[in-house]
Write a protein that holds these residues in place. Structure first.
Motif, PDB file in Angstrom:
ATOM      1  N   SER A  57       0.847  -1.196   0.000  1.00  0.00           N
ATOM      2  CA  SER A  57       0.000   0.000   0.000  1.00  0.00           C
ATOM      3  C   SER A  57       0.876   1.238   0.000  1.00  0.00           C
ATOM      4  N   ILE A  58       0.305   2.329  -0.450  1.00  0.00           N
ATOM      5  CA  ILE A  58       0.927   3.644  -0.317  1.00  0.00           C
ATOM      6  C   ILE A  58      -0.172   4.691  -0.287  1.00  0.00           C
ATOM      7  N   MET A  59      -0.018   5.678   0.576  1.00  0.00           N
ATOM      8  CA  MET A  59      -0.965   6.774   0.694  1.00  0.00           C
ATOM      9  C   MET A  59      -0.262   8.033   0.194  1.00  0.00           C
ATOM     10  N   ILE A  60      -0.904   8.756  -0.697  1.00  0.00           N
ATOM     11  CA  ILE A  60      -0.336   9.980  -1.262  1.00  0.00           C
ATOM     12  C   ILE A  60      -1.366  11.095  -1.151  1.00  0.00           C
ATOM     13  N   GLY A  61      -0.923  12.272  -0.782  1.00  0.00           N
ATOM     14  CA  GLY A  61      -1.822  13.417  -0.690  1.00  0.00           C
ATOM     15  C   GLY A  61      -1.028  14.696  -0.849  1.00  0.00           C
ATOM     16  N   HIS A  62      -1.729  15.810  -0.996  1.00  0.00           N
ATOM     17  CA  HIS A  62      -1.022  17.082  -1.088  1.00  0.00           C
ATOM     18  C   HIS A  62      -1.782  18.159  -0.340  1.00  0.00           C
ATOM     19  N   ASP A  63      -1.032  19.200   0.048  1.00  0.00           N
ATOM     20  CA  ASP A  63      -1.602  20.301   0.815  1.00  0.00           C
ATOM     21  C   ASP A  63      -1.754  21.564  -0.025  1.00  0.00           C
ATOM     22  N   GLY A  64      -1.668  21.412  -1.348  1.00  0.00           N
ATOM     23  CA  GLY A  64      -1.746  22.559  -2.235  1.00  0.00           C
ATOM     24  C   GLY A  64      -0.387  23.150  -2.552  1.00  0.00           C
ATOM     25  N   HIS A  65       0.652  22.679  -1.864  1.00  0.00           N
ATOM     26  CA  HIS A  65       2.007  23.190  -2.075  1.00  0.00           C
ATOM     27  C   HIS A  65       2.975  22.069  -2.420  1.00  0.00           C
ATOM     28  N   ALA A  67       3.442  17.431  -2.136  1.00  0.00           N
ATOM     29  CA  ALA A  67       2.822  16.135  -1.859  1.00  0.00           C
ATOM     30  C   ALA A  67       3.534  15.451  -0.700  1.00  0.00           C
ATOM     31  N   TRP A  68       2.805  14.540  -0.051  1.00  0.00           N
ATOM     32  CA  TRP A  68       3.347  13.770   1.067  1.00  0.00           C
ATOM     33  C   TRP A  68       3.012  12.297   0.871  1.00  0.00           C
ATOM     34  N   ILE A  69       3.985  11.442   1.186  1.00  0.00           N
ATOM     35  CA  ILE A  69       3.796  10.004   1.134  1.00  0.00           C
ATOM     36  C   ILE A  69       3.646   9.464   2.554  1.00  0.00           C
ATOM     37  N   TYR A  70       2.670   8.590   2.725  1.00  0.00           N
ATOM     38  CA  TYR A  70       2.440   7.912   4.007  1.00  0.00           C
ATOM     39  C   TYR A  70       2.126   6.440   3.728  1.00  0.00           C
ATOM     40  N   ARG A  71       2.215   5.657   4.775  1.00  0.00           N
ATOM     41  CA  ARG A  71       1.701   4.276   4.789  1.00  0.00           C
ATOM     42  C   ARG A  71       2.241   3.413   3.648  1.00  0.00           C
ATOM     43  N   LEU A  72       3.523   3.602   3.293  1.00  0.00           N
ATOM     44  CA  LEU A  72       4.134   2.664   2.354  1.00  0.00           C
ATOM     45  C   LEU A  72       4.379   1.352   3.095  1.00  0.00           C
ATOM     46  N   ALA A  73       3.792   0.284   2.599  1.00  0.00           N
ATOM     47  CA  ALA A  73       3.916  -1.027   3.260  1.00  0.00           C
ATOM     48  C   ALA A  73       3.967  -2.116   2.208  1.00  0.00           C
ATOM     49  N   ALA A  91       2.677   6.603  -6.980  1.00  0.00           N
ATOM     50  CA  ALA A  91       2.317   7.790  -6.199  1.00  0.00           C
ATOM     51  C   ALA A  91       2.955   9.040  -6.799  1.00  0.00           C
ATOM     52  N   GLU A  92       4.195   8.927  -7.259  1.00  0.00           N
ATOM     53  CA  GLU A  92       4.851  10.069  -7.880  1.00  0.00           C
ATOM     54  C   GLU A  92       4.117  10.500  -9.152  1.00  0.00           C
ATOM     55  N   GLY A  93       3.636   9.532  -9.906  1.00  0.00           N
ATOM     56  CA  GLY A  93       2.868   9.865 -11.097  1.00  0.00           C
ATOM     57  C   GLY A  93       1.587  10.601 -10.759  1.00  0.00           C
ATOM     58  N   TRP A  94       0.926  10.158  -9.684  1.00  0.00           N
ATOM     59  CA  TRP A  94      -0.300  10.829  -9.222  1.00  0.00           C
ATOM     60  C   TRP A  94      -0.011  12.293  -8.911  1.00  0.00           C
ATOM     61  N   ALA A  95       1.111  12.547  -8.211  1.00  0.00           N
ATOM     62  CA  ALA A  95       1.466  13.919  -7.843  1.00  0.00           C
ATOM     63  C   ALA A  95       1.866  14.738  -9.067  1.00  0.00           C
ATOM     64  N   ALA A  96       2.641  14.127  -9.971  1.00  0.00           N
ATOM     65  CA  ALA A  96       3.097  14.851 -11.150  1.00  0.00           C
ATOM     66  C   ALA A  96       1.933  15.270 -12.035  1.00  0.00           C
ATOM     67  N   MET A  97       0.919  14.412 -12.146  1.00  0.00           N
ATOM     68  CA  MET A  97      -0.246  14.734 -12.963  1.00  0.00           C
ATOM     69  C   MET A  97      -1.009  15.934 -12.414  1.00  0.00           C
ATOM     70  N   ARG A  98      -0.828  16.259 -11.158  1.00  0.00           N
ATOM     71  CA  ARG A  98      -1.512  17.389 -10.533  1.00  0.00           C
ATOM     72  C   ARG A  98      -0.636  18.628 -10.461  1.00  0.00           C
ATOM     73  N   GLY A  99       0.495  18.592 -11.133  1.00  0.00           N
ATOM     74  CA  GLY A  99       1.356  19.763 -11.203  1.00  0.00           C
ATOM     75  C   GLY A  99       2.216  19.996  -9.988  1.00  0.00           C
ATOM     76  N   LEU A 100       2.276  19.043  -9.070  1.00  0.00           N
ATOM     77  CA  LEU A 100       3.085  19.205  -7.863  1.00  0.00           C
ATOM     78  C   LEU A 100       4.551  18.950  -8.196  1.00  0.00           C
ATOM     79  N   ARG A 101       5.440  19.711  -7.602  1.00  0.00           N
ATOM     80  CA  ARG A 101       6.853  19.661  -7.963  1.00  0.00           C
ATOM     81  C   ARG A 101       7.725  19.020  -6.897  1.00  0.00           C
ATOM     82  N   LYS A 102       7.132  18.691  -5.761  1.00  0.00           N
ATOM     83  CA  LYS A 102       7.951  18.151  -4.682  1.00  0.00           C
ATOM     84  C   LYS A 102       7.142  17.161  -3.862  1.00  0.00           C
TER      85      LYS A 102
END
Length: 327
Positions: A57-65, A67-73, A91-102
């Motif tokens: 599993s992996i949890m990915i989310g962002h705060d508008g600035h 992205a953060w990774i959690y719960r990699l198992a 997860a990185e692809g998910w973040a990149a598709m939303r324009g997040l850079r970090k």
């Protein structure tokens, strides 16, 4: 192996995986964390499967600035098979598709081995001081309330006929009889979401039908060029008085003179049964021109009350990006 989004039926397997991987740290309760994530538009929980076997599993989310990774198992008996790498890449692809850079993550001091794993994927230690504060029930209670000042107005005699504004487009106002609940929900959300109309969001379809199909309730829909532009509800359930409820426009039709047009129609409709008075309410969450518009039409304030309502964004009944018109 395939990776897909979490489903409700995965809960038991995910909890078991996190326990086997030592990720069941209190007070991080999956029964609370997963619903919060799923209610958000800014995060996702991805799961890796081999047929029906949960591998990781992996949890990915962002705060508008960022992205953060959690719960990699990854299952202990399936490690070193590039499953973790595949989940991180996903997860990185998910973040990149939303324009997040970090992307950032946090590693517990009790789990030093995972640091080398992330270093191989290009992650670096970033010197930062991480500070935290746990939020308790008192914080949720405070955040979950909005103060609303409600003004009650009345009209005790039929007003002189007001000039009807000249408007562009093909305009019609039709009474909706036996309106489908789905169509009512569409109107209620389309008109009311920006102003935090929330109460009927909590009602079941049967409860809404009991209101809008009552013969003493009249719903009139305003159409512009064939499309719904707003509506008003006339409530005749109380003897000798009529209440005008839920008068409003779709956002794209505000500022075109349709508000006064619909209000004049509603006042005329309300007086058709010769009540002793007509009532209308507005509050500090409504459009700021509502109160002066009602007074200009002949309504007079007769009372004011303050309410503390549950913030409908917290329950997901109103989109989280909306902001209330606070007093």
């Amino acid at each position: 192996m395939h990776i897909r989004v979490y489903r409700d039926e995965d809960f038991g397997a995910v909890v078991a995986l996190w326990k086997d991987c030592g990720l069941d740290h209190a007070p991080n309760d999956p029964a609370l964390d997963i619903p919060i994530l799923r209610a958000s538009k800014h995060g996702e929980l991805f799961l890796a499967f081999e047929d029906a076997l949960l591998l990781g599993s992996i949890m990915i989310g962002h705060d508008g600035h960022r992205a953060w990774i959690y719960r990699l198992a990854v299952r202990p008996d399936r490690r070193h098979q590039r499953i973790g790498r595949a989940l991180v890449n996903h997860a990185e692809g998910w973040a990149a598709m939303r324009g997040l850079r970090k992307i950032q993550l946090m590693i517990r001091e009790t789990n030093p081995d995972v640091q080398s794993f992330y270093e191989k994927l290009g992650y670096e230690i970033t010197p930062r001081t991480v500070m935290a504060r746990w939020l308790g029930p008192e914080d949720r209670e405070k955040a979950g309330k909005i103060e609303v000042v409600v003004n009650l107005l009345e009209m005790t005699q039929r007003p002189a006929r007001q000039p009807v504004p000249t408007l562009e487009g093909k305009i019609a106002i039709l009474r909706a009889e036996k309106m489908p609940v789905r169509f009512f929900r569409y109107l209620y959300a389309g008109v009311g979401d920006p102003w935090f109309w929330y109460y009927r969001r909590y009602l079941s379809d049967a409860e809404i039908a009991g209101i809008i199909h009552d013969p003493r309730i009249e719903i009139y829909v305003l159409y512009i060029d064939g499309s719904p532009a707003g509506y008003v509800e006339i409530d005749r359930r109380h003897e000798s008085e009529v209440t005008i409820n839920h008068l409003g426009l779709m956002a794209e039709h505000i500022g075109k003179g349709l508000g006064p047009y619909l209000l004049i129609f509603a006042i005329d409709a309300a007086w058709q049964s010769d009540p002793t008075r007509v009532l209308i309410e507005t509050c500090t969450l409504d459009h700021p021109s509502a109160l002066p518009l009602y007074q200009k039409a002949g309504f007079h304030p007769i009372g004011q009350r303050t309410e503390f309502i549950d913030d409908p964004r917290m329950s997901g009944h109103v989109p989280s990006h909306l902001e209330p018109r606070l007093p």
